[in-house]
Write an enzyme that holds these catalytic residues in place. Sequence first.
Site, PDB file in Angstrom:
ATOM      1  N   ASP A 145       4.215   7.768  -6.364  1.00 48.25           N
ATOM      2  CA  ASP A 145       3.176   6.851  -6.841  1.00 48.25           C
ATOM      3  C   ASP A 145       2.525   6.112  -5.678  1.00 48.25           C
ATOM      4  O   ASP A 145       1.323   5.819  -5.712  1.00 48.25           O
ATOM      5  CB  ASP A 145       3.777   5.865  -7.836  1.00 48.25           C
ATOM      6  CG  ASP A 145       4.032   6.508  -9.195  1.00 48.25           C
ATOM      7  OD1 ASP A 145       3.889   7.735  -9.296  1.00 48.25           O
ATOM      8  OD2 ASP A 145       4.385   5.786 -10.149  1.00 48.25           O
ATOM      9  N   ASP A 186       5.373   0.980  -3.965  1.00 49.13           N
ATOM     10  CA  ASP A 186       5.622   1.002  -5.403  1.00 49.13           C
ATOM     11  C   ASP A 186       7.116   0.795  -5.626  1.00 49.13           C
ATOM     12  O   ASP A 186       7.940   1.230  -4.801  1.00 49.13           O
ATOM     13  CB  ASP A 186       5.173   2.328  -6.011  1.00 49.13           C
ATOM     14  CG  ASP A 186       5.360   2.338  -7.525  1.00 49.13           C
ATOM     15  OD1 ASP A 186       4.645   1.590  -8.210  1.00 49.13           O
ATOM     16  OD2 ASP A 186       6.233   3.079  -8.019  1.00 49.13           O
ATOM     17  N   GLU A 223      10.317   1.031  -8.599  1.00 43.99           N
ATOM     18  CA  GLU A 223      10.829   1.366  -9.925  1.00 43.99           C
ATOM     19  C   GLU A 223      11.944   0.380 -10.236  1.00 43.99           C
ATOM     20  O   GLU A 223      12.719   0.005  -9.344  1.00 43.99           O
ATOM     21  CB  GLU A 223      11.342   2.810  -9.976  1.00 43.99           C
ATOM     22  CG  GLU A 223      10.292   3.861  -9.643  1.00 43.99           C
ATOM     23  CD  GLU A 223       9.100   3.839 -10.566  1.00 43.99           C
ATOM     24  OE1 GLU A 223       9.240   3.408 -11.727  1.00 43.99           O
ATOM     25  OE2 GLU A 223       7.999   4.239 -10.126  1.00 43.99           O
ATOM     26  N   HIS A 282       5.771   8.267 -11.823  1.00 40.11           N
ATOM     27  CA  HIS A 282       6.724   7.175 -12.022  1.00 40.11           C
ATOM     28  C   HIS A 282       7.928   7.270 -11.090  1.00 40.11           C
ATOM     29  O   HIS A 282       9.002   6.753 -11.411  1.00 40.11           O
ATOM     30  CB  HIS A 282       7.194   7.097 -13.481  1.00 40.11           C
ATOM     31  CG  HIS A 282       6.103   6.753 -14.441  1.00 40.11           C
ATOM     32  ND1 HIS A 282       5.532   5.505 -14.487  1.00 40.11           N
ATOM     33  CD2 HIS A 282       5.469   7.496 -15.375  1.00 40.11           C
ATOM     34  CE1 HIS A 282       4.593   5.486 -15.418  1.00 40.11           C
ATOM     35  NE2 HIS A 282       4.529   6.690 -15.975  1.00 40.11           N
TER      36      HIS A 282
END
Length: 571
Positions: free
Chosen positions: A173, A27, A29, A168
Amino acid sequence: MTTSAASQLSFDELGTPLRDTTFVVFDLETTGGSAAEDAITEIGAVKVRGGRVLGTFATLVDPERGIPPQVVALTGITQLMVTGAPRLTAVLPAFLEFAAGSVLVAHNSGFDVGFLKAACERHGYRWPRPTVLCTVKLARRVLSRDEAPSCRLSALAELFRVDTAPNHRALTDARATVEVLHHLLERVGPVGVHSLEELLAYLPEVTPEQRRKRELAAHLPSAPGVYLFRGPNEEVLYVGTASDLRKRVRQYFTASEGRRRLREMVALAVRVDGVVCAHALEAEVRELRLLTAHKPAYNRRSRNQGGWWWLALTDEPFPRLSLVRVPRAGAIGPFRSRRLAEAAQQALLDAVPLRACSQRIPARNPRGTPCALHELDRCRAPCAGRQSAADYAPAVDALRSLVDGADTAPLRVAADRLAELSGTQRFEDAAAHRDRLAGLVRSLDRGQRLAGLAALPELVAARPDGSGGWEFAVVRHGRLASAGVARRGVPPMPVVDALVASAETVLPGPGPLHGAPPEEASVILRWLDRPGTRLVRCDRPWTSPAHAAGSWRAWVERAEAGRDQYRITGH
């Protein structure tokens, strides 16, 4: 729900059982939703196989820009947290190594993979084209709308009552996605999906027509090489390379190939031809040559290797820089587009006092009228007889010395101009000047290194094949003349002698690259530059001028990282 026999893979095609497949669930960000404009702030990944965690990867990333307040509120990642964190230039190769050879998994994989592809392109890494699995798509295939009205990660985590609640943050995640993935995989076993290939074929993007054409790959060997999809009139539709021809071509008939235009290509194809190669370099070079020869309709890359631009001095008393398509000795380039060539031309005019006009000026008694550049002190008006050919000649000599790698004085002139713009707080002009100068340095460096390679009548290089053997390449004037391998236990030098004796004869042509196609020479140079490559023999020394543009690479890196103060030392 059952799967018909017609859509099942044969026993020979079962491939990798899901329990033996290594997944890297990751994942990202970011500072926003655009891979082209926004940056990565955090990467988290978990490597799993057979339900066991093999490793984790987690780091904050300095995005080298501000994080919008709404993103801070969503992720909790503040500017202070990423200050001092490693930059993407350091993180990206580490993550690619961590994920190498694995199936990439992400929730809404298009977003995360899009950022990784853009990062690879931006920082000069080749996208490895891994198999990608999207848990959103898998969930929509497995779960009914009644059971899962939403396929958001938080909704699926709640549905399956996973232990890790998404928040998040990248690693959290990724861990939640691992649990969701395992629950989804439990749902596909009862419908006959037990291997990675069956899982990819089970996803909805694969049309029945794609599945029916799996037999087109049946005759291909499990060897490195080039494959050609052919249409009903024997036309070449698409050309690609593979480390395993059979495995790669099979992927076109599964959901691992999600590109719409290539699904259309598969629908048109009636045959797939394979060309077995000794190793990846030979495959990449043969791909380039086949693309040039056939110009396949479904290839977007490298369809026209002749479409390069160069900068060359005109042959007249007051030479000027001219954009040309056919290079001659002393030309600067190559440039992929006219825009890049024009930017380099402007950077050279900033560095060397050559005239920018296109009129032809006689050596004696010119009768022109000075233009606005003369008023701006950017030209000494040879067109009006205010500068003689002898006075103009030092500028031409300075340019030739720069191109030959004999003197980088013009780059110092341009850097001083950059410092002047910065010192007078003309920051927008300074930024544009910096970008042009950095692009010029990169272009000169690349051109000089390619020219050095193309000047060699013969070079033999070797790389370890990873299994105790060697991969060999015979390069003549920047072209691959022969390629081969010596497997573990095979004496290498007799193989080298045989490859040299059977290598293609390459006669040098005109221009800085002696007739070598720029893209082929670039592929070979990258292969030679990789760690572990060894020179076996070279019929004359392979050298680079001491004052070539490569001596300015560190300056370019500092300038582009924002740490340079537009002053040069040590050159």
